[in-house]
Design a protein around this motif. Structure first.
Motif, PDB file in Angstrom:
ATOM      1  N   ALA A 115       0.847  -1.195   0.000  1.00  0.00           N
ATOM      2  CA  ALA A 115       0.000   0.000   0.000  1.00  0.00           C
ATOM      3  C   ALA A 115       0.876   1.236   0.000  1.00  0.00           C
ATOM      4  O   ALA A 115       2.051   1.185   0.349  1.00  0.00           O
ATOM      5  CB  ALA A 115      -0.894   0.004   1.234  1.00  0.00           C
ATOM      6  N   ILE A 116       0.267   2.366  -0.424  1.00  0.00           N
ATOM      7  CA  ILE A 116       0.916   3.671  -0.286  1.00  0.00           C
ATOM      8  C   ILE A 116       0.300   4.315   0.948  1.00  0.00           C
ATOM      9  O   ILE A 116      -0.928   4.347   1.107  1.00  0.00           O
ATOM     10  CB  ILE A 116       0.660   4.552  -1.522  1.00  0.00           C
ATOM     11  N   LEU A 117       1.142   4.798   1.856  1.00  0.00           N
ATOM     12  CA  LEU A 117       0.652   5.347   3.113  1.00  0.00           C
ATOM     13  C   LEU A 117       1.077   6.801   3.259  1.00  0.00           C
ATOM     14  O   LEU A 117       2.265   7.119   3.114  1.00  0.00           O
ATOM     15  CB  LEU A 117       1.219   4.516   4.278  1.00  0.00           C
ATOM     16  N   ASN A 118       0.097   7.698   3.507  1.00  0.00           N
ATOM     17  CA  ASN A 118       0.436   9.051   3.931  1.00  0.00           C
ATOM     18  C   ASN A 118       1.232   9.865   2.893  1.00  0.00           C
ATOM     19  O   ASN A 118       2.039  10.704   3.262  1.00  0.00           O
ATOM     20  CB  ASN A 118       1.227   8.978   5.258  1.00  0.00           C
ATOM     21  N   GLY A 119       0.995   9.610   1.587  1.00  0.00           N
ATOM     22  CA  GLY A 119       1.630  10.437   0.559  1.00  0.00           C
ATOM     23  C   GLY A 119       1.268  11.895   0.795  1.00  0.00           C
ATOM     24  O   GLY A 119       0.115  12.210   1.043  1.00  0.00           O
ATOM     25  N   LEU A 120       2.272  12.785   0.727  1.00  0.00           N
ATOM     26  CA  LEU A 120       2.034  14.160   1.173  1.00  0.00           C
ATOM     27  C   LEU A 120       1.813  15.126   0.020  1.00  0.00           C
ATOM     28  O   LEU A 120       2.561  15.133  -0.949  1.00  0.00           O
ATOM     29  CB  LEU A 120       3.206  14.627   2.044  1.00  0.00           C
ATOM     30  N   GLY A 121       0.800  15.968   0.155  1.00  0.00           N
ATOM     31  CA  GLY A 121       0.624  17.098  -0.743  1.00  0.00           C
ATOM     32  C   GLY A 121      -0.552  16.967  -1.687  1.00  0.00           C
ATOM     33  O   GLY A 121      -0.778  15.899  -2.253  1.00  0.00           O
ATOM     34  N   THR A 122      -1.310  18.062  -1.870  1.00  0.00           N
ATOM     35  CA  THR A 122      -2.449  18.031  -2.779  1.00  0.00           C
ATOM     36  C   THR A 122      -2.006  17.958  -4.239  1.00  0.00           C
ATOM     37  O   THR A 122      -2.428  17.057  -4.958  1.00  0.00           O
ATOM     38  CB  THR A 122      -3.348  19.254  -2.546  1.00  0.00           C
ATOM     39  N   PRO A 123      -1.129  18.891  -4.718  1.00  0.00           N
ATOM     40  CA  PRO A 123      -0.768  18.822  -6.138  1.00  0.00           C
ATOM     41  C   PRO A 123       0.018  17.559  -6.467  1.00  0.00           C
ATOM     42  O   PRO A 123      -0.154  16.985  -7.535  1.00  0.00           O
ATOM     43  CB  PRO A 123       0.102  20.059  -6.363  1.00  0.00           C
ATOM     44  N   THR A 124       0.854  17.110  -5.539  1.00  0.00           N
ATOM     45  CA  THR A 124       1.674  15.937  -5.810  1.00  0.00           C
ATOM     46  C   THR A 124       0.824  14.672  -5.852  1.00  0.00           C
ATOM     47  O   THR A 124       0.918  13.880  -6.783  1.00  0.00           O
ATOM     48  CB  THR A 124       2.741  15.779  -4.722  1.00  0.00           C
ATOM     49  N   HIS A 125      -0.028  14.507  -4.852  1.00  0.00           N
ATOM     50  CA  HIS A 125      -0.760  13.246  -4.762  1.00  0.00           C
ATOM     51  C   HIS A 125      -1.915  13.160  -5.755  1.00  0.00           C
ATOM     52  O   HIS A 125      -2.271  12.064  -6.190  1.00  0.00           O
ATOM     53  CB  HIS A 125      -1.255  13.011  -3.334  1.00  0.00           C
ATOM     54  N   SER A 126      -2.504  14.321  -6.123  1.00  0.00           N
ATOM     55  CA  SER A 126      -3.610  14.298  -7.088  1.00  0.00           C
ATOM     56  C   SER A 126      -3.207  13.567  -8.360  1.00  0.00           C
ATOM     57  O   SER A 126      -4.012  12.860  -8.956  1.00  0.00           O
ATOM     58  CB  SER A 126      -4.020  15.729  -7.462  1.00  0.00           C
ATOM     59  N   GLY A 127      -1.953  13.754  -8.779  1.00  0.00           N
ATOM     60  CA  GLY A 127      -1.482  13.189 -10.039  1.00  0.00           C
ATOM     61  C   GLY A 127      -1.382  11.673 -10.056  1.00  0.00           C
ATOM     62  O   GLY A 127      -1.364  11.076 -11.124  1.00  0.00           O
ATOM     63  N   VAL A 128      -1.276  11.046  -8.889  1.00  0.00           N
ATOM     64  CA  VAL A 128      -1.076   9.590  -8.891  1.00  0.00           C
ATOM     65  C   VAL A 128      -2.358   8.819  -8.547  1.00  0.00           C
ATOM     66  O   VAL A 128      -2.339   7.586  -8.507  1.00  0.00           O
ATOM     67  CB  VAL A 128       0.058   9.154  -7.935  1.00  0.00           C
ATOM     68  N   LEU A 129      -3.471   9.534  -8.305  1.00  0.00           N
ATOM     69  CA  LEU A 129      -4.716   8.858  -7.933  1.00  0.00           C
ATOM     70  C   LEU A 129      -5.129   7.819  -8.971  1.00  0.00           C
ATOM     71  O   LEU A 129      -5.442   6.669  -8.633  1.00  0.00           O
ATOM     72  CB  LEU A 129      -5.844   9.882  -7.760  1.00  0.00           C
ATOM     73  N   ASP A 130      -5.089   8.230 -10.259  1.00  0.00           N
ATOM     74  CA  ASP A 130      -5.529   7.323 -11.319  1.00  0.00           C
ATOM     75  C   ASP A 130      -4.614   6.116 -11.430  1.00  0.00           C
ATOM     76  O   ASP A 130      -5.068   4.994 -11.609  1.00  0.00           O
ATOM     77  CB  ASP A 130      -5.575   8.058 -12.663  1.00  0.00           C
ATOM     78  N   PHE A 131      -3.310   6.390 -11.311  1.00  0.00           N
ATOM     79  CA  PHE A 131      -2.342   5.300 -11.404  1.00  0.00           C
ATOM     80  C   PHE A 131      -2.567   4.276 -10.290  1.00  0.00           C
ATOM     81  O   PHE A 131      -2.592   3.065 -10.527  1.00  0.00           O
ATOM     82  CB  PHE A 131      -0.918   5.862 -11.334  1.00  0.00           C
ATOM     83  N   LEU A 132      -2.775   4.766  -9.065  1.00  0.00           N
ATOM     84  CA  LEU A 132      -2.971   3.860  -7.933  1.00  0.00           C
ATOM     85  C   LEU A 132      -4.274   3.080  -8.079  1.00  0.00           C
ATOM     86  O   LEU A 132      -4.368   1.908  -7.724  1.00  0.00           O
ATOM     87  CB  LEU A 132      -2.952   4.642  -6.622  1.00  0.00           C
ATOM     88  N   LYS A 133      -5.284   3.749  -8.633  1.00  0.00           N
ATOM     89  CA  LYS A 133      -6.561   3.087  -8.827  1.00  0.00           C
ATOM     90  C   LYS A 133      -6.420   1.953  -9.850  1.00  0.00           C
ATOM     91  O   LYS A 133      -6.882   0.838  -9.612  1.00  0.00           O
ATOM     92  CB  LYS A 133      -7.590   4.102  -9.316  1.00  0.00           C
ATOM     93  N   THR A 134      -5.753   2.237 -10.982  1.00  0.00           N
ATOM     94  CA  THR A 134      -5.577   1.234 -12.023  1.00  0.00           C
ATOM     95  C   THR A 134      -4.850   0.012 -11.475  1.00  0.00           C
ATOM     96  O   THR A 134      -5.153  -1.120 -11.846  1.00  0.00           O
ATOM     97  CB  THR A 134      -4.735   1.792 -13.185  1.00  0.00           C
ATOM     98  N   ASN A 135      -3.879   0.242 -10.602  1.00  0.00           N
ATOM     99  CA  ASN A 135      -3.101  -0.879 -10.070  1.00  0.00           C
ATOM    100  C   ASN A 135      -3.695  -1.449  -8.786  1.00  0.00           C
ATOM    101  O   ASN A 135      -3.077  -2.295  -8.143  1.00  0.00           O
ATOM    102  CB  ASN A 135      -1.659  -0.454  -9.851  1.00  0.00           C
ATOM    103  N   ARG A 136      -4.872  -0.933  -8.394  1.00  0.00           N
ATOM    104  CA  ARG A 136      -5.593  -1.415  -7.208  1.00  0.00           C
ATOM    105  C   ARG A 136      -4.728  -1.391  -5.937  1.00  0.00           C
ATOM    106  O   ARG A 136      -4.761  -2.308  -5.126  1.00  0.00           O
ATOM    107  CB  ARG A 136      -6.110  -2.834  -7.435  1.00  0.00           C
ATOM    108  N   VAL A 137      -3.949  -0.332  -5.786  1.00  0.00           N
ATOM    109  CA  VAL A 137      -3.100  -0.206  -4.608  1.00  0.00           C
ATOM    110  C   VAL A 137      -3.849   0.602  -3.543  1.00  0.00           C
ATOM    111  O   VAL A 137      -4.306   1.706  -3.832  1.00  0.00           O
ATOM    112  CB  VAL A 137      -1.788   0.530  -4.954  1.00  0.00           C
ATOM    113  N   PRO A 138      -4.010   0.073  -2.331  1.00  0.00           N
ATOM    114  CA  PRO A 138      -4.627   0.871  -1.273  1.00  0.00           C
ATOM    115  C   PRO A 138      -3.818   2.150  -1.054  1.00  0.00           C
ATOM    116  O   PRO A 138      -2.591   2.105  -0.992  1.00  0.00           O
ATOM    117  CB  PRO A 138      -4.545  -0.035  -0.043  1.00  0.00           C
ATOM    118  N   ASP A 139      -4.530   3.269  -0.958  1.00  0.00           N
ATOM    119  CA  ASP A 139      -3.883   4.580  -0.893  1.00  0.00           C
ATOM    120  C   ASP A 139      -4.384   5.237   0.389  1.00  0.00           C
ATOM    121  O   ASP A 139      -5.343   5.990   0.372  1.00  0.00           O
ATOM    122  CB  ASP A 139      -4.296   5.357  -2.153  1.00  0.00           C
TER     123      ASP A 139
END
Lengths: 426, 348
Positions: A115-139
């Motif tokens: 899992a990805i835990l506690n990724g920091l930042g709105t602009p930074t983390h917004s960009g990886v939401l789709d990627f994490l969803k596609t790979n079914r990684v708990p975020d």
């Protein structure tokens, strides 16, 4: 046969051989082999995060992940969770969204984190939401109060941690309404989701017309004199700040230079006294009377049982780093994550972990409870107000909770926090 | 075979097809993360190839190529999002957006080129530096459109279903970026081998002599800027597609400086040098991370201090070493080595 011809032939042969080899590899029709859960073995759970360890946003924030790691080290020393030790991989993205893309891919695709835990930042983390969803990684437990994380239909695996900025705006405004009624209230916020969401909350409680002046800033421009001047000209008596620590300090300092002394009401993100007084140096007297909000125990208050527990662990596993609000934050994240792992049970799967978070029931250092449910993926649901008095930051009044719907009321939350488990340092 | 030798276009086409085929096979073999890195290399290559034509061939320095990439990236983002809002989706949309990105960046390059053609040396560096600083700042000033420092998300279509439901997205991204890079290399290679390239070299080596030979120096310089901007625009657009987001932080002054360093280390003025440069841009940070994470075991504090700063250090050191030991860059060194080997080995 000339040389060019010979070379071409050689390359063509090599290419043909490669094609033959490639034809044997998978072609996207079959699901990738994966009976076992990525990142989980009988003895280990691998978890990753992206944090600004360098760059402009690293001040303070770089201390969060090492604190979480220290807590995991403590848990590991006591046998781990269901016999599994937690490995926490911390990647630096320098608060640059392009770097976040790369490091999160590295964590998920190469290091195969659970899992990805506690990724920091709105602009930074917004960009990886789709990627994490596609790979079914708990975020889990994103370190930001943006409302983006609370979209269970669109991003079923993403959960926020911080109380969202709209909830916070509503709670700050409730305090303003009760204590500074009739005074001219103004707003100064960061020019992104942080500032915008906060203003939505403030206006939801005070009414759209009640905020006399609204100004905004960007982090790359350190000169806030024009905005503060405008607030002074508008005759503001109460100013709500949705600012990061650096800009809380700049606002307070600039206002003092302009002879402008309103009542400051500051967002949680930018109201940590230790950080602010370090930034203002001699000028820290200006902070007297500043109202802030917090949901986690104060790092200076060692009488708080949770602070005492975290301090004990900190001294043993993270002793070289300072013990402040960021440390308490990092440990609280880790504490909640361990609880989620325990609730997910012995047969740890990604689905099981998500179900455990949605089931909620977490208790811990936070004054207000988590809002997690099947339909709500935002983090903490409230705040307690703080005030800076005689050089310390103290809690006052009840714990407030609400949600981000403008019409829902702000209510008091009476349930006290549980006492923390006893610390056994091996 | 003689036809291949004499016809530049045909030879380049054949080489491009061959390279494309090899890269296609490579993308099938690589795991998703390596494919993503490959895609990033390809996106950077578009920009470094353009920059090496400008700086290496026409002799104009640009510290603002990161900003030109931002122009391309934001154009692609706005196009993609606007089209998606109006329900115009499908895999045919992306090439159109990328084309729009290239065209808008070319227009920006034209304007900068007009100013640049009148300036020399440090003044030219100054103007392009201003561009590098001003473009990210513009996203803050016009925050209604560009959403300030938070940036924009970019709508990108998933891989077509005909490739299979489990087709790795990274491989699809690599294909898109590689296609863009190969096209850029093909066009640029033809351009610099032809009259345009000769004109640029003449201008770089001696402006007076070039003028005496009937070359319109200012015009050639503006043209060089426009061509170079096209590469940067495509590179920026591809980066936006890969990251599915754009923000000013991703196109800071540091990126402009890194691009310049990359083409110098790779070998100024040669397109193969641009390939080395693009490879270095992706490989060095990765390498540095591995070094600093290897340090964690021995000294966590040192590792934490180095993390993030090490790539800068390595890049700087590499630049100094390359400048002293091999002024021609990686490509120059390879050229010397192959030349030496050829002399040593008896000809077949």
């Amino acid at each position: 046969m000339n040389r060019l011809m010979r070379r071409t032939l050689a390359i063509a042969t090599a290419a043909a051989l490669l094609t033959a080899a490639a034809a044997c590899s998978d072609d996207g029709q079959t699901p990738p082999a994966g009976v076992e859960v990525p990142g989980v073995t009988a003895t280990e759970i691998v978890v990753g995060t992206h944090m600004p360890l360098t760059g402009p946003a690293s001040a303070g924030y770089s201390e969060i992940a090492p604190a979480s790691k220290a807590y995991f080290d403590y848990v590991n020393a006591n046998g781990g969770v269901n016999g599994r030790k937690i490995t926490y991989k911390i990647m630096d993205d320098g608060y640059n969204p392009a770097n976040t893309q790369t490091v999160v891919r590295q964590l998920v695709l190469q290091d195969k984190v659970f899992a990805i835990l506690n990724g920091l930042g709105t602009p930074t983390h917004s960009g990886v939401l789709d990627f994490l969803k596609t790979n079914r990684v708990p975020d889990l437990f994103v370190a930001s109060g943006s409302r983006n994380w609370n979209q269970p239909d669109k991003y079923p695996g993403t959960f926020g941690f911080n109380t969202d900025y709209t909830v916070e705006g509503k709670i700050l405004a409730t305090h303003v309404k009760a204590n500074f009624a009739g005074k001219k209230t103004c707003f100064f916020g960061q020019d992104d989701d942080f500032g915008r969401d906060s203003l939505v909350g403030v206006e939801a409680v005070l009414g759209a017309g009640a905020v006399v002046a609204k100004e905004k800033y960007v982090v790359t421009n350190q000169n806030v004199a024009p905005q503060i001047g405008a607030l002074k000209a508008a005759g503001c008596e109460v100013v709500v700040l949705a600012t990061v620590p650096g800009f809380t300090a700049l606002s307070v300092g600039t206002a003092a230079r302009l002879g402008f002394r309103p009542q400051w009401v500051v967002s949680n993100v930018g109201s940590d006294y230790q950080t602010l007084s370090k930034l203002l140096g001699e000028g820290k007297v200006l902070l007297e009377g500043v109202v802030g909000a917090s949901n986690l125990p104060a790092p200076l208050d060692l009488n708080d049982p949770w602070t005492a527990m975290f301090k004990k662990i900190h001294d043993k596993y993270n002793g070289s780093a300072p013990f402040n609000g960021n440390t308490v934050y990092g440990m609280s994240v880790a504490y909640t994550f361990v609880q989620a792992l325990q609730n997910a049970g012995k047969d740890l799967t990604r689905e099981g972990l998500l179900a455990a978070v949605e089931k909620n029931g977490f208790t811990g250092p936070g004054y207000a409870p988590f809002r997690y449910s099947k339909t709500d993926h935002s983090g903490y649901g409230g705040y307690r107000l703080t005030k800076i008095e005689a050089g310390t930051q103290v809690f006052f009044g009840p714990v407030y909770t609400t949600d981000d719907t403008p019409t829902s009321p702000v209510t008091e939350y009476p349930t006290p926090r549980p006492t923390p488990p006893a610390v056994t340092l091996p | 075979m003689n036809l291949l030798r004499s016809a530049t276009l045909l030879r380049h086409l054949a080489l491009t097809l061959l390279a494309g085929f090899a890269l296609y096979l490579l993308s099938l073999e690589l795991d998703p993360f390596r494919n993503f890195q490959l895609a990033t290399v390809a996106a950077y290559l578009c920009a470094t190839a353009g920059l090496t034509v400008l700086t290496g061939l026409s002799g104009q320095l640009s510290l603002g190529h990161g900003a030109l990439m931002a122009v391309g990236a934001y154009t692609v983002a706005l196009c993609q999002n606007t089209l998606a809002e109006h329900d115009v989706t499908g895999n045919g949309v992306l090439p159109l957006s990328l084309l729009a990105g290239v065209l808008v960046t070319m227009a920006a390059g034209f304007v900068i080129g007009l100013a640049a053609a009148r300036l020399r040396g440090p003044y030219l560096a100054g103007v392009t530096l201003a561009v590098a600083v001003a473009v990210p700042a513009a996203t803050v000033t016009f925050d209604e459109l560009f959403n300030s420092e938070q940036g924009l998300g970019v709508y990108v279509e998933p891989p077509p279903l005909s490739l299979g439901p489990y087709f790795p997205n990274e491989r699809w991204q690599a294909w898109i970026a590689l296609l863009g890079a190969l096209l850029t290399m093909l066009l640029l290679a033809n351009l610099v081998r032809g009259r345009f390239g000769r004109t640029l070299r003449a201008v770089r080596d001696d402006e007076v002599a070039a003028r005496l030979s009937g070359i319109d120096v200012a015009r050639a310089q503006v043209q060089a800027f426009v061509v170079s901007a096209a590469g940067a625009g495509l590179g920026g657009g591809l980066l936006a597609v890969l990251a599915q987001s754009v923000s000013p932080g991703a196109f800071s002054l540091t990126l402009s400086l890194f691009l310049l360093m990359a083409v110098v280390i790779g070998g100024l003025g040669s397109l193969s040098g641009a390939v080395w440069g693009a490879l270095l841009l992706v490989a060095l940070p990765d390498l540095a991370h591995q070094v600093s994470s290897g340090l964690v075991a021995s000294s966590p504090a040192a590792a934490q201090r180095l993390e993030g700063n090490l790539p800068l250090l390595v890049f700087g050191l590499t630049l100094i070493v390359v400048m002293i030991a091999m002024p021609g860059g990686v490509q120059g060194l390879l050229h010397r080595v192959t030349g030496w080997a050829r002399r040593r080995l008896p000809s077949r």
